[in-house]
Design an enzyme around this catalytic site. Structure first.
Site, PDB file in Angstrom:
ATOM      1  CE  LYS A 167      -4.337  -1.477   0.333  1.00  0.00           C
ATOM      2  NZ  LYS A 167      -4.972  -1.739   1.800  1.00  0.00           N
ATOM      3  CG  ASP A 172      -1.641  -5.058   1.898  1.00  0.00           C
ATOM      4  OD1 ASP A 172      -3.060  -5.216   1.885  1.00  0.00           O
ATOM      5  OD2 ASP A 172      -1.119  -3.941   2.786  1.00  0.00           O
ATOM      6  CG  ASP A 191      -4.611  -5.966  13.956  1.00  0.00           C
ATOM      7  OD1 ASP A 191      -4.834  -4.918  13.992  1.00  0.00           O
ATOM      8  OD2 ASP A 191      -4.560  -6.466  12.900  1.00  0.00           O
ATOM      9  CG  ASN A 192      -8.877  -6.891  12.843  1.00  0.00           C
ATOM     10  OD1 ASN A 192      -9.785  -6.095  13.620  1.00  0.00           O
ATOM     11  ND2 ASN A 192      -8.335  -6.457  11.746  1.00  0.00           N
ATOM     12  CD  GLU A 224      -7.490  -3.577  16.557  1.00  0.00           C
ATOM     13  OE1 GLU A 224      -7.534  -4.452  16.191  1.00  0.00           O
ATOM     14  OE2 GLU A 224      -7.616  -2.362  15.901  1.00  0.00           O
ATOM     15  CE  LYS A 283      -4.391   3.177   9.398  1.00  0.00           C
ATOM     16  NZ  LYS A 283      -5.744   2.535   9.231  1.00  0.00           N
ATOM     17  CE1 TYR A 284      -2.207   1.717   4.763  1.00  0.00           C
ATOM     18  CE2 TYR A 284      -3.120   3.845   5.717  1.00  0.00           C
ATOM     19  CZ  TYR A 284      -3.260   2.492   5.427  1.00  0.00           C
ATOM     20  OH  TYR A 284      -4.442   1.762   5.584  1.00  0.00           O
TER      21      TYR A 284
END
Lengths: 662, 662
Positions: free
Chosen positions: A251, A346, A382-383, A411, A522-523
């Site tokens: 990304k 990705d 995460d998630n 999270e 983040k990117y």
């Protein structure tokens, strides 16, 4: 089928508390605490009964016992100290105290019924029974009592001996437990270390810690920042993923689908030719650098938290080594992670429904243990709500069996029941809806649910003021005043809270119409000017100091809301059980308008009389007031100071009657 | 120990309701009812799931299934009909509807993602899978669909076929249940016959039914009274114990310790040379007479209830046959029943803690079966709270396994938790605190507990207005007005209620300072003049008629309290779920004073608009009012009529628009 019981357990033991979902899930507590257990205990007839709280650490065979006391209406209570960082098993037993029952009957008959010789023979038999059950000095002493009893010249003397309390205690210690009964199941409590409840988190992207413009930060750069972070008062330093970042479909800036040369990619796109979940991104340094950094964090009085994200890029070593762990489509390609119609090109999602699911579970355990053995004891997961719940239950338990000091933060920004089940399944702390609770009414409702329902037994909130994914609207729109009062709310409502770096800079530039940051870390690699005008670093420092100095803020279920005559001003308090530390917090939740408001101080709750003087010491700005009565007026200008935190100090009268504030 | 699960059950199923104490005890329902079950059902990710309610009669291996529907917030609901008088087992299952999940994804991508060929191949594979799972016409039909799918000339046509609802239904019926998961346990519901919930009891001492002064009544005399009792509207005729009465230490009139010649003794002092619990007192007749009487009761549309009292006199056959069933004192004598310092010298208590406890259990079962086989299907159990709870749980279950139509009424006037556990252990109905609830506030509190807490799942009250042991103060003092309104309360608040004979005569002579009747039937033969002035037989007849004619009074948890502007006037209502039967009851609970009071009729609850006309039809005195709006005034003079029972009838507008009351 109605079958005769093998053993006759006639004492009813029910409604043991705490108990979660019929004992299916453990409750949670902190090491060193007293663990209070209650139960309904009763029996047919009029026997005197004893209630016994039984407990042991998991895996241990020997029960320890603590007597329970009758409270009222057949409710009993007992307690023991949770001394170890482990799981304890607990249950309740009960029995008939035969000798005590007999004494009670004899007492009632004494003076009413003339001939009690038969009754006295019954008692004598019980003393004899206790003699056979006892040994050593107790046995000798019991024998002496029996001799005295038998030698008594008449019924009245014999009754006096029979009813002696010392004899009763002795017999009680050695009599058989008649009608011994146990609760239908054994329950579990997870005992965590203190950090599980009380923690202040600071979240960074290590690659943004560089000091040279255009160049990514390294673990070494992060090390240089540790004194400043510690100075602000944080205890957990949480790093977004540090693993090698994939190159395929990487990304670009602001989540664009195509990256430009030099774009670093999202750290959550894990796996490249440099390795996967047990490697570090070369741009950050070597594993040796990481180890050095990890130790340095500890040396600065903090702990490191790593991000545990079960994502694999097309470049992850798993893809070649274990193609069977991924979902293959009929055309032979591997399925991208998706949330239709969105595709995350990705990332490949590991297929928890593949035939090889158990291998994936074991590998995830191996990865965690790899980091645990390097000294990492906290993971932000995460998630978790996109993986099967039984997986987490097994994984967390597996890790904590060998390493009970490892903590997991869930999270899961998702539906309420999923958030709850993840906490029940074992997550130590959980992200919450705090970020989106903006009105006084909502905040009271949500915090009441968290602190007063059975959620308090298993759900430990961690109030993040913002995250790399969520820049809440109120911060975007209202700026600095909102950053200040949201910090006070997070830091004082919940014993665990966190900020994502740049919060101290009141960074509030969002992609319009979204909660995404503009130019999100983040990117891309960012370089922050930590001394930028308008920062609230000192404010954060003060609030964290207040947190550390006031033990009532280390607790959660002690939260109480009080009366403030405004729909915008939230007024609440916390105190330690012994009332030696009482804080009252007032927050103007309207970032645009000054509100002047009457507070009703609940002096009765604090044992203060209506004519007593007490002190309110405001800890952010450090001013003091002497107050009498319940009424207190305060004016909160969001541009100046949207919140106040008062230490309430009672006046203590000493023998010499000097006035003095404890 | 953390162990890998054998099967991966990933759908979370929790908080199944109804569930009592984590499934430890069954809930109770009535045959023919729909049984509503709810549960939280959810899963990680975005799959479409199905919730399944599973049930079977106990002992049956095959589950039946009923689909559940999502309500909101991950709560699901399902239902099935309780067709049989037996125990049912129920639980909840859930799975991923794979084809439905795929359809949902395809729908989201359609028009957004250009090339869906890979997605369509996935769907095709699922249809093929369903074909292998199916047979007969479904298999053929699915094959036709697949042919059509494959022959589709382009992607859009293929998508139209793939998303066809008929295909979805077909595949859904035959696909494998992915991630099939079940609730952690199976729960039980006891399904009783209607009489378990709706019953009007009439209690007599058979020996008082004689017509010749000085001579005890017999079963034949009882038979002669049946038409009158039936005429009043009762459905259960409950006899105090009919077994041979002991002679040793027999009690005399008014509970005197020494009886006089001719004194009949207490019927609860069971056992003589004429036999024990499986015999009848010769003075009442023979077993043949009993059988005849029992059938006659049925022929009069009523059922007989016997008293089951586990007491034995020193003359009971058990004493010689099984001395080991009694508690022997060290001097060799058998211990009398006692409640120190009181002794009951006419009774020995069976020792449920003797070595031979299991023999006692079996004998009690034998005794009950003896009477069940003679046609007795209802037992009022004396003092169950003085025997071990597990005994009752076993005994009731043992009897109901072979005879599910047998009902047990618990006479436990004791502590709240003991009353509750006996109901949970299996008692069909229970005596209550109703007798002592005299204020409006107390009545609302108690009935709210019974109808709105989890007690509604297992505790079926039987409101007795008085018993041979309890002549409540209010009846003693306030006489006829109190007898009338206490009857209305008992008969309309609870679907089961009872009176002890002489209630219809407003008999209120007590031994001063006690709740004991003067010249109690417990210790002497009485002869009642059933036509004595002031009797309320007609009143009782009317109230029982109202009960029978109004199905809303056959239910309990439909009770709602409404607003009446007086602390003395209780106002409540019941309605059937379809609202076809609505009753409103108003009771002046002050027997001494007339109260005129404003009622707030909850018309909104009944779907009546504020300008709509409705009818209130008072059923005791048979008058009608047309009413508009919520306000209704009523004057209740206790000397005339302390209570009113209104049928509320909504006006129904028909096509031709004639006004008309349904």
């Amino acid at each position: 089928m109605a079958t005769l019981p093998k053993i006759l357990q006639t004492v009813v033991i029910e409604h043991v508390a705490p108990e979660l979902d019929g004992g299916r899930y453990p409750v949670k507590r902190i090491m060193g605490e007293a663990f209070d257990v209650t139960a309904d205990i009763f029996k047919e007839g009029h026997d005197t009964i004893a209630g016994i709280l039984r407990y042991k650490t998991e895996g241990n065979n020997a029960w320890q016992e603590s007597p329970m006391q009758h409270v009222d209406n057949d409710r009993w209570a007992g307690s023991f100290v949770l001394a170890e960082n482990t799981r304890y098993v607990y249950t309740v037993g009960a029995y008939v105290k035969s000798f005590e029952t007999w004494r009670k009957e004899l007492t009632k008959k004494h003076g009413v019924v003339e001939d009690l010789s038969s009754e006295l023979l019954e008692g004598e038999a019980q003393v004899k029974e206790a003699i056979t059950q006892s040994k050593g000095p107790d046995k000798s002493e019991l024998k002496l009592w029996l001799d005295k009893w038998k030698a008594a010249p008449n019924q009245d003397t014999r009754i006096t001996i029979a009813l002696d309390d010392i004899l009763a205690t002795l017999v009680g210690q050695h009599e058989k437990r008649a009608a011994w009964s146990t609760y239908m199941q054994e329950l579990t409590v997870i005992v965590d270390r203190e950090r599980a409840r009380f923690s202040a988190w600071y979240e960074i992207f290590p690659r943004s810690e560089g000091t040279v413009e255009g160049q990514g930060g390294t673990f070494k750069d992060c090390e240089a920042r540790l004194p400043v972070i510690r100075e602000m008062g944080f205890d957990v330093l949480y790093l977004t993923p540090i693993h090698p970042i994939g190159e395929t479909n990487r990304k670009g800036r602001n989540n664009s689908l195509k990256s430009q040369p030099g774009d670093p990619g999202s750290p959550w796109a894990i796996g490249s030719r440099h390795g996967g979940h047990d490697a570090v991104e070369p741009a950050l340094g070597t594993m040796k650098d990481f180890d050095h950094f990890q130790k340095s964090v500890r040396n600065h009085g903090m702990e490191l938290a790593l991000d545990f994200a079960i994502n694999a890029t097309p470049d992850h070593p798993y893809v070649n080594q274990h193609p069977e762990w991924f979902k293959q489509r009929p055309d032979g390609s591997i399925k991208y992670a998706e949330n239709p119609p969105k595709k995350y090109e990705d990332i490949y999602a590991l297929d928890f429904y593949s035939e090889a699911w158990a291998d994936i579970w074991q590998e995830m355990k191996r990865v965690l243990l790899f980091w645990v053995e390097r000294g990492v004891k906290i993971f932000r997961v995460d998630n978790p709500h996109t993986k099967p719940v039984p997986f987490w239950e097994w994984l967390i338990r597996s890790i904590q069996e060998a390493h009970p000091d490892v903590l997991f933060l869930s999270e899961a920004f998702t539906r309420p029941k999923m958030m709850r089940i993840l906490a029940k399944a074992g997550f130590t702390q959980s992200y919450t809806y705090f970020t989106w609770r903006n009105s006084k009414k909502e905040m009271i409702e949500y915090l009441t649910e968290l602190t007063q329902t059975d959620m308090k037994e298993f759900f430990r909130p961690n109030f993040f003021t913002s995250t790399p994914d969520i820049l809440p609207e109120i911060l975007q729109q209202a700026g600095r005043p909102a950053f200040k009062f949201r910090l006070v709310l997070a830091a004082t409502l919940s014993p665990s809270y966190g900020i994502y770096n740049s919060y101290e800079l009141c960074e509030n530039r969002a992609i319009p119409g979204t909660e995404e940051y503009q130019d999100s870390e983040k990117y891309e690699i960012r370089h922050w000017d930590w001394d930028r005008p308008g920062h609230i670093r000192n404010y954060i420092t003060i609030v964290n100091q207040i947190r550390r100095n006031n033990p009532c803020l280390h607790l959660f279920t002690n939260l109480r809301f009080y009366q403030a005559d405004s729909e915008h001003v939230l007024f609440y308090g916390k105190m330690t059980p012994d009332q030696s530390n009482i804080l009252l917090v007032v927050v103007n939740m309207d970032p645009y308008t000054t509100h002047e408001v009457r507070l009703s101080i609940p002096i009765e709750e604090f044992g203060i009389g209506e004519h007593d003087t007490y002190q309110l010491h405001e800890l952010i700005q450090d001013y003091r007031h002497q107050v009498v009565g319940t009424e207190y007026w305060i004016r909160l200008d969001p541009q100046k100071e949207p919140a106040a935190i008062f230490a309430l100090r009672k006046r203590v009268r000493r023998e010499n009657d000097f006035d003095y504030f404890q």
